[in-house]
Structures are given as C-alpha cells and as structure tokens.
Design a protein around this motif. Structure first.
Motif: not given
Length: 247
Positions: A75, A78-79, A121, A124, A128, A171
């Motif tokens: 994670l 990827s972020n 996004w 993401s 998250q 984000s």
C-alpha cells in the motif's frame, strides 16, 4: 509560450503545491516500519489484530492470516507511485504550456490524465481506509488512526499517528481536486470535439462541391459555397460525402 488565464495559473499552482506536499508526506510514510508501527499500536490497544501474535502460527507450523492491505507495505508503495505520477503529470502540464501545444491536444491530454489520476486516487483512498478483520476478537472496520485522536498516544508514537492522518487527508484532497478537474477536462474535450466535427463537415462540403464543379467541366469558385448549417444538410448528397451521415 502559451498564454493562460489567471484562473488557469492559479489552478496549476494549486495542483503543483498539492502534488509536491502529498508526495513528500507519502515519502515519509514509505518505510516498511511505518505501517508496522501503526499496526502494532492498534494491536497492543485492542483496536485491530496484533502482528506480534502471528508468531504463534509459525510456532505451531500453521499458516498465518494474510497481512491486511491497510498494513501491507504494498500500500505504501502504490500510494507513493500514485503521488509521483501526479507530480510528473503536473510538470508535464507546465511543459505543454511553455511549448504552446494545440488546444485540442491539450484538452485530450488533460482529460485522459485527470480521469486516470482520479481512478488511482480512488483506489488509494479505499485501500487506506480499508479494515482489518484477520482477528475475529478485534475487528477493525477502518484504521484506528482515522477514528481516534493522536493525543491519547505516547509522544514517542504520536508523530507516526499525525503523519498517517496527514497522508490520508492530502490523499483525499488530491482525489477531490482531480475529480473536479476531470469533469472540467471532459467537458472541455467535448466542446473541442464538437468544434472539430463542424470543421470536418465544412471540409467535406468543400471537397464535394469541387468534385461537382470538375464533373461539370466548370471552375470551382469558393465564393459559391455558403458555410451555413442548412447548406451542409441539403446541398451535398449522402453518396458524395458519406461521413455526413455518421456525424
């Protein structure tokens, strides 16, 4: 250099600041120990599964549950990749403005990248804010740092909580920004596509009229062509300009 209006300049500055800030925060949150620390804090307080208990699975030769995505290093990777891509695209926009590219290509570029970044996004944010259900006794619908204040933690780990909150907030801001930009970019692209279709009709009509003049042995006179919608619809047959029927 292409001229952009005050609103376009402000929008570009906001995008650049947002991209740089988000990338910086996610760079700080990239090390593997960052998410492991968040996982351990929640596990010790009973807010989610405890990673330290996974050792019992290994001791009993059992396969432990998969690491929840919210605590997985993938994670963080990827972020960070998404934030870097956002920054690169922002810089590419600046280069395109300096290079004075055509408005049509600029609209297509903006629409394609804004929709793409919006999708990234969205992934993401969903990842998250995903839960941890690997421990039935301590399920977690959302990460604990999104629901609890960092003030309840010791000073030694409070900074980690603050960084996690800030990364998530920026984000979300990035998602909102690119969703809004994608709507505006798609509408702008639709406008230019409509303009180009009108231009294509005019070119097809001119070519058809020229062929008519050549078939009659006459001379093609551009002044005979009336560039209005009624002439486009009725003065040229479907056989001569088949693209008109597809427009």
């Amino acid at each position: 250099m292409a001229q952009i209006g005050p609103f376009g300049a402000i929008l570009l500055v906001v995008e650049f600041v947002l991209a740089i800030t988000t990338m910086s925060l996610l760079c700080c949150a990239y090390p593997e120990q960052f998410r492991k620390t968040l996982w351990e804090i929640g596990g010790e307080n009973g807010w989610n599964s405890n990673p330290r208990l996974r050792i019992y699975f290994y001791a009993n030769y059992e396969k432990p549950p998969e690491i929840p995505l919210v605590w997985d290093q993938r994670l963080s990777e990827s972020n960070l990749a998404i934030s870097i891509l956002s920054t690169v695209i922002c810089l590419a926009r600046m280069v395109m403005i300096y290079s004075s590219v055509t408005p049509c290509f600029s609209c297509f570029w903006n629409a394609m990248n804004d929709v793409l970044l919006s999708g990234f996004w969205v992934y993401s944010i969903v990842a998250q804010s995903s839960g941890d259900f690997t421990d039935p006794n301590h399920p977690s619908v959302r990460p604990w740092y999104l629901e609890k204040s960092c003030d309840i933690l010791d000073m030694s780990v409070a900074d980690t909580c603050v960084l996690a909150k800030a990364s998530f907030v920026f984000s979300v801001l990035s998602l909102i920004f690119f969703l809004a930009r994608s709507v505006a970019s798609v509408l702008s692209l639709a406008y230019w596509c409509g303009s180009l279709r009108i231009l294509d009709r005019g070119i097809d009509m001119l070519c058809a009229r020229r062929r008519e003049g050549e078939d009659r042995g006459g001379i093609f006179d551009i002044s005979d062509v009336q560039l209005d919608e009624e002439r486009w619809r009725y003065s040229v047959t479907m056989e001569e300009t088949p693209f008109l029927g597809m427009a």
